[in-house]
Structures are given as C-alpha cells and as structure tokens.
Motif scaffolding. Sequence first.
Motif, mmCIF file in Angstrom:
data_model
loop_
_atom_site.group_PDB
_atom_site.id
_atom_site.type_symbol
_atom_site.label_atom_id
_atom_site.label_comp_id
_atom_site.label_asym_id
_atom_site.label_seq_id
_atom_site.Cartn_x
_atom_site.Cartn_y
_atom_site.Cartn_z
ATOM 1 N N TYR A 156 -36.627 -9.872 -29.842
ATOM 2 C CA TYR A 156 -36.121 -11.199 -30.180
ATOM 3 C C TYR A 156 -34.733 -11.070 -30.800
ATOM 4 N N ASN A 157 -33.771 -11.750 -30.206
ATOM 5 C CA ASN A 157 -32.446 -11.844 -30.807
ATOM 6 C C ASN A 157 -32.403 -13.121 -31.644
ATOM 7 N N VAL A 180 -29.544 -9.550 -24.287
ATOM 8 C CA VAL A 180 -30.418 -10.625 -24.755
ATOM 9 C C VAL A 180 -29.584 -11.586 -25.593
ATOM 10 N N GLY A 181 -29.465 -12.821 -25.140
ATOM 11 C CA GLY A 181 -28.652 -13.808 -25.829
ATOM 12 C C GLY A 181 -29.296 -14.299 -27.113
ATOM 13 N N PRO A 182 -28.557 -15.072 -27.916
ATOM 14 C CA PRO A 182 -29.106 -15.579 -29.179
ATOM 15 C C PRO A 182 -30.273 -16.529 -28.952
ATOM 16 N N ASN A 183 -31.280 -16.411 -29.827
ATOM 17 C CA ASN A 183 -32.472 -17.266 -29.794
ATOM 18 C C ASN A 183 -33.272 -17.092 -28.506
ATOM 19 N N ILE A 184 -33.259 -15.888 -27.975
ATOM 20 C CA ILE A 184 -33.975 -15.570 -26.738
ATOM 21 C C ILE A 184 -34.811 -14.320 -26.977
ATOM 22 N N MET A 185 -35.954 -14.230 -26.289
ATOM 23 C CA MET A 185 -36.734 -13.000 -26.302
ATOM 24 C C MET A 185 -36.792 -12.433 -24.896
ATOM 25 N N ARG A 186 -36.933 -11.123 -24.840
ATOM 26 C CA ARG A 186 -37.158 -10.459 -23.562
ATOM 27 C C ARG A 186 -38.185 -9.366 -23.792
ATOM 28 N N GLY A 187 -39.163 -9.275 -22.894
ATOM 29 C CA GLY A 187 -40.240 -8.319 -23.069
ATOM 30 C C GLY A 187 -40.266 -7.267 -21.982
ATOM 31 N N ARG A 188 -40.942 -6.168 -22.298
ATOM 32 C CA ARG A 188 -41.079 -5.082 -21.333
ATOM 33 C C ARG A 188 -42.331 -4.280 -21.659
ATOM 34 N N SER A 189 -43.044 -3.860 -20.620
ATOM 35 C CA SER A 189 -44.171 -2.950 -20.792
ATOM 36 C C SER A 189 -43.642 -1.524 -20.836
ATOM 37 N N VAL A 190 -44.133 -0.739 -21.807
ATOM 38 C CA VAL A 190 -43.662 0.632 -21.981
ATOM 39 C C VAL A 190 -44.864 1.560 -22.069
ATOM 40 N N TRP A 224 -37.435 -7.445 -33.960
ATOM 41 C CA TRP A 224 -36.648 -8.614 -34.350
ATOM 42 C C TRP A 224 -35.261 -8.180 -34.801
ATOM 43 N N LEU A 225 -34.237 -8.801 -34.236
ATOM 44 C CA LEU A 225 -32.865 -8.634 -34.709
ATOM 45 C C LEU A 225 -32.502 -9.893 -35.484
#
Length: 246
Positions: A156-157, A180-190, A224-225
Amino acid sequence: MTHPLHRRRPGPSEGGQSRLRGVLLAALLGLPILVAGAPGAGAQMMLYEDRLPDGYAYVRFANASPDRLDLKPVGFADPMSLGTTGQERVSPYYVVEGVAGRKVEVKVEGAKPLEIELKPAGIHTVLIDKADGRLGTRVVLDQSELSQTKARLAFYNAMPSCAAAGLYLEPKGQPVVVDVGPNIMRGRSVNPAPNPRMRAACGTTRVAELDLGPLDAGGQYSVWLIAPGGTPNAFLSKNKIAPYLR
C-alpha cells in the motif's frame, strides 16, 4: 427444561448465523469448507470473496497519521484504537451488512465523523491520514488472489507525495511490486520464505529495509508505505479478520 449437560439444538436463525459466519470467514481467508452430502469423505469447496452474500462487505482501517486514533464504528464493530507503531496502526477486517445504497459511519474522537461508501462483496481498506490538522480518508478496494501454496503480499502506498512507490527484494534489489501510485495497493503471490528482507522505496529513494519474518504458505500480509508528519516510513502487518458479531 433442557438438561445442562445436553447441548441445545440451535434454532433456524442461530443455525443460519453460524453458517454465515463460516462462509464469511472462508470468503476472506480462502479457507476450505466441507460440503455436506458431497461425494467422498474429504470433498471440499473453496469460497472466494465473490461468493459473499448480497449486500455484505469487508472493511478495515489503517492509521497513516502521526496521532493515535480512537474510532467508534456505528453498527458493525466495537470501538477501537489505532496506534502509531507497526501492526497497531491496522485494524482487523470487519463484516458490514447492508452496504448497498448507503454510507457507513465511523465516529472519531476529537474530529468529525467519517462517512464511507463500500462496494457490496468488496474487501476494503480505509486509509486515514491528517493534513493541515484535518483527517482525510481514502478507500482502497483490495485485490485478494488466494493460494494455499504461496504467501500473498499486498503493498500500500499511503504516502500522498510519492508518485511511484516500490518494494524490492534484498540484497540484489529484484522488484516485487513497482510503480504503485499514491493511495493505491498492488498485490503479488510470493513463495514462502523463512526470513526475507525487502526494501520499500519512493522512486529511487530508499525509505526503509524490512525484515519480514516468516512468510507462510496461505498467509496474507500487507506492507505499508506511510509518511506521518512528513517522515517516510514502512512496516509489515499480518491480515486478520475480527469475529463476526450480529
């Protein structure tokens, strides 16, 4: 009179609520549910968030401000305090009923109430920040691909001044999620890992190095950033769900 050693059989409404709790919990966490009457002793069905009952949604709150927040959700959760360090900043997910066509209200100690619009069947994170002495919110609709063999990492940015945030695996700097832009989340399976180290960055500026601890198969985690009071920082939290209370 029912004997105290005999289990009382739940009525229709109680049984329905019990089944609903199980469905809601499985929908968020991707837990298997045994299907009554299905062939084979181990027959299972996997439920995902798009199988939520009509009009229900999940919501959690994340404190990106420099101050402790005392929140009182109206009608769907007990009062809570969000702290200023690590996991204390993030609430569990809560189940909210009847979200279509209305806004849910959250009272805040010392500030105006928050009114939040939720999407039916959605999984939401409400980022709460402070600018010019006033609280503001941004509602992020979470992505939630689920896997029993991999860990799920969401980034989360929550730093409004950061146009392109990223998360990188140390020590070689392989990108995990970028731009990842502001107020956006991006997910990934690792892949599961015993103690991975990652670096959170805004553009080319290193913000923090994180020892994530064990990332377990099937586990869901959030990085979280944030920049409370203008000071960039990053931290990890493990996703949780609060008991469904009606």
